[in-house]
Design an enzyme around this catalytic site. Structure first.
Site, PDB file in Angstrom:
ATOM      1  N   ASP A   1       0.871  -1.167   0.000  1.00  0.00           N
ATOM      2  CA  ASP A   1       0.000   0.000   0.000  1.00  0.00           C
ATOM      3  C   ASP A   1       0.911   1.221   0.000  1.00  0.00           C
ATOM      4  OD1 ASP A   1      -2.263   1.730   0.520  1.00  0.00           O
ATOM      5  OD2 ASP A   1      -3.211   0.001   1.497  1.00  0.00           O
TER       6      ASP A   1
ATOM      7  N   ASP B   1      -2.991   4.728  -2.485  1.00  0.00           N
ATOM      8  CA  ASP B   1      -4.057   5.307  -1.672  1.00  0.00           C
ATOM      9  C   ASP B   1      -4.576   6.614  -2.296  1.00  0.00           C
ATOM     10  OD1 ASP B   1      -5.405   5.078   0.977  1.00  0.00           O
ATOM     11  OD2 ASP B   1      -4.438   7.011   1.356  1.00  0.00           O
TER      12      ASP B   1
ATOM     13  N   GLU C   1      -6.568   3.513  -5.932  1.00  0.00           N
ATOM     14  CA  GLU C   1      -7.834   3.648  -5.197  1.00  0.00           C
ATOM     15  C   GLU C   1      -8.572   4.880  -5.725  1.00  0.00           C
ATOM     16  OE1 GLU C   1      -9.742   4.235  -0.749  1.00  0.00           O
ATOM     17  OE2 GLU C   1      -7.933   5.293  -1.306  1.00  0.00           O
TER      18      GLU C   1
ATOM     19  N   HIS D   1     -11.268  -2.378   3.658  1.00  0.00           N
ATOM     20  CA  HIS D   1     -11.199  -1.945   5.054  1.00  0.00           C
ATOM     21  C   HIS D   1     -11.941  -0.638   5.317  1.00  0.00           C
ATOM     22  CE1 HIS D   1      -8.245   0.252   2.850  1.00  0.00           C
ATOM     23  NE2 HIS D   1      -8.082   1.081   3.857  1.00  0.00           N
ATOM     24  N   ASP D   2     -12.522  -0.053   4.280  1.00  0.00           N
ATOM     25  CA  ASP D   2     -13.261   1.208   4.429  1.00  0.00           C
ATOM     26  C   ASP D   2     -14.765   1.035   4.283  1.00  0.00           C
ATOM     27  OD1 ASP D   2     -10.886   2.703   4.680  1.00  0.00           O
ATOM     28  OD2 ASP D   2     -10.684   2.834   2.494  1.00  0.00           O
TER      29      ASP D   2
END
Ligand code: GLC
Length: 544
Positions: free
Chosen positions: A109, A211, A274, A335-336
């Site tokens: 990430d 990200d 993302e 995870h969001d």
């Protein structure tokens, strides 16, 4: 891709990220090996055999770099070191080597939009207005009334600007005040951050998930964002403005092309971005002549109502919007976002698994979804996510809870109480209990991944829409002579799926387990409520 391409060959080569399945690990919650209640790198390494058994091809690790953890690692204070909570660089090297030994790729990430306020760059930047690092971040004088320079809002609620009293200017942060945004218009920032990519590529990582990649560039003159006329109270505050000037600026494409060019210095690495944007903007991130992200993350399944017709329309729209040569991808959760089982229920989570793993394009599977984890209740005193503190109800803790490996204390995740609670059903909903149960959701995932690997139609084949009516969505995947027909029942009522009469079809897989090899009856197959079926067209017998 040529007709004779086999999934095995593709997975071993350049195209591994097209033919393969990506699995997201949230390292805090995968496996604790040092008894502090938080997962670590040695824990991920210890579970690689599980991932190889499951059959996935790549592991994406949410951030493991040094961080004060204001946003659980998405606030990096050293891009070239591992946070001691997770281990050391040596542990990371072992993880990569052990993953590669098992033919698993490792995706890091990369968090380039902002650093931690504790990053040495930001400490320098805030030291004085004339510090050489000042311009590495986004500083502005107060508005004439002393307030923030514009109306931008933080993605976690509240103003996106924080005043630094010592130097009398505001700095911009799209997220927490502890996450100041870097100034990507500054060439020194670009150079430093591209070197971070090289640092990890040289260590052997196979790619990056970048990200909030669409945030990297902001309007040069920082104009106010317009008010969103469609905003409804109760939505996150960020939605009250249209993010016209704070993100998705044309200049971001150049930055992404530069990242991509760094990856091209190495063999077969992947760049995943993302991006939460509507379809027509999302596909722009493939870049001019595909010079952008290999895979702009497609979150549309998370945002589309769970109905056969809406999903059919989404697939058609997405397929139509892809640029020539752009490879699709699909995501059900991360995870969001509330987990898929929390959104659609346990029964439909199985249908969703079949959808994710039979659509055309690289699937990303979120850890724990394969054992059917749902929304884990978090008592108020154990809430951790800073977003929850800013905007109650938005917290992401319920989808970040520990992986459940076995019956017994802490479900095999740790020897002590974990940082977030376990699912109350952990004693039965865990890998050890589910792995030998032929009807479990874990077995379903493993079988789907194996079919994808064994059948080029599923991994690299074409997509053909067949029908979407009522609750049932039907499509085909095709490669060479192979045709796989997928029928998904989004409802609870039983029905039938017709198959074309001139060929013989048989069941490859039912999401309920069993039925393998079953043939059609009167030109159709029974489809139970909440069931998904995969049918394969049997090759005509050699003697005719
Ligand atoms: C991304 C991450 C999210 C994080 C945010 C700020 O959206 O996925 O977890 O809070 O960026 O870095």
């Amino acid at each position: 891709m040529t007709e004779d391409a086999t999934p095995e060959r593709l997975l071993a080569g350049e195209l591994w990220w097209k033919a393969g399945v990506v699995y997201q690990v949230y390292p805090r919650s995968f496996q604790d090996t040092n008894g502090d209640g938080v997962g670590d790198l040695k824990g991920v390494t210890a579970r690689l055999d599980y991932l190889a058994w499951l059959g996935v091809d790549a592991v994406w690790l949410s951030p493991v770099c040094r961080s004060p953890m204001a946003d659980y690692g998405y606030d990096v204070s050293d891009y070239c070191d591992i946070d001691p909570l997770f281990g050391t660089l040596a542990d990371f090297d072992v993880l990569v080597a052990e993953a590669h030994r098992r033919r698993l790729r490792v995706i890091m990430d990369f968090v380039p939009n902002h650093t931690s306020e504790e990053h040495p760059w930001f400490r320098e930047a805030r030291a004085s207005r004339d510090n050489p690092k000042r311009d590495w971040y986004i500083w502005r004088d107060p508005a004439p009334d002393g307030g923030p320079p514009n109306n931008w809002i933080s993605n976690f609620g509240g103003p996106a600007w924080t005043l630094d009293p010592a130097t009398g200017q505001y700095y911009y942060h799209a997220f927490l005040r502890e996450q100041p945004d870097l100034n990507w218009r500054n060439p020194e920032v670009r150079r430093a951050m591209l070197d971070v990519l090289r640092f990890w590529l040289d260590r052997g990582v196979d790619g990056f998930r970048v990200d909030v990649i669409w945030h990297l560039m902001k309007d040069e003159s920082l104009r106010d964002n317009p008010v969103n006329p469609d905003y409804r109270p109760g939505e996150p505050e960020i939605n009250s403005l249209v993010q016209l000037h704070s993100a998705d600026q044309p200049e971001v494409m150049q930055v992404i092309a530069e990242m991509r060019a760094v990856l091209e210095e190495y063999d077969a690495r992947v760049l995943i971005g993302e991006i939460y944007l509507p379809l027509e903007r999302l596909v722009a991130y493939y870049g001019v002549d595909l010079s952008g992200a290999h895979l702009p993350f497609n979150f549309q399944l998370i945002q589309t109502p769970w109905h056969a017709e809406s999903v059919a329309r989404l697939i058609a729209d997405y397929e139509a919007a892809l640029p020539a040569g752009g490879w699709p991808n699909w995501v059900l959760g991360n995870h969001d976002q509330p987990r898929i089982a929390a959104r659609v229920g346990d029964a439909q989570a199985r249908v969703a698994a079949v959808l994710l793993l039979t659509l055309r394009g690289t699937p990303t599977l979120y850890y724990g979804d394969e054992i059917g984890l749902s929304r884990v209740p978090i008592p108020p005193e154990r809430l951790r996510d800073p977003w929850e503190h800013n905007e109650p109800g938005r917290g992401r803790d319920p989808e970040r809870t520990p992986m459940q490996w076995a019956p017994g204390p802490q479900a095999g995740f740790s020897t002590v109480e974990p940082w977030l609670p376990l699912d109350p059903q952990a004693q039965t909903r865990n890998v050890e209990v589910l792995r030998d149960d032929p009807a479990s959701i874990l077995t379903l995932h493993r079988r789907l991944i194996a079919l994808r690997r064994d059948h080029p139609a599923l991994s690299i084949g074409a997509y053909r829409a067949i029908s979407a009516s009522g609750d049932v969505l039907v499509y085909e995947r095709l490669h060479g002579d192979e045709v796989v027909r997928v029928a998904l029942n989004f409802g609870h009522e039983a029905c039938h799926v017709p198959v074309p009469g001139e060929a013989a079809w048989e069941v490859m897989l039912s999401s309920a387990g069993g039925r393998r090899g079953e043939g059609s009856q009167d030109g159709r197959f029974a489809l139970a409520g909440d069931e998904a079926l995969m049918l394969i067209r049997r090759a005509p017998a050699a003697n005719g």
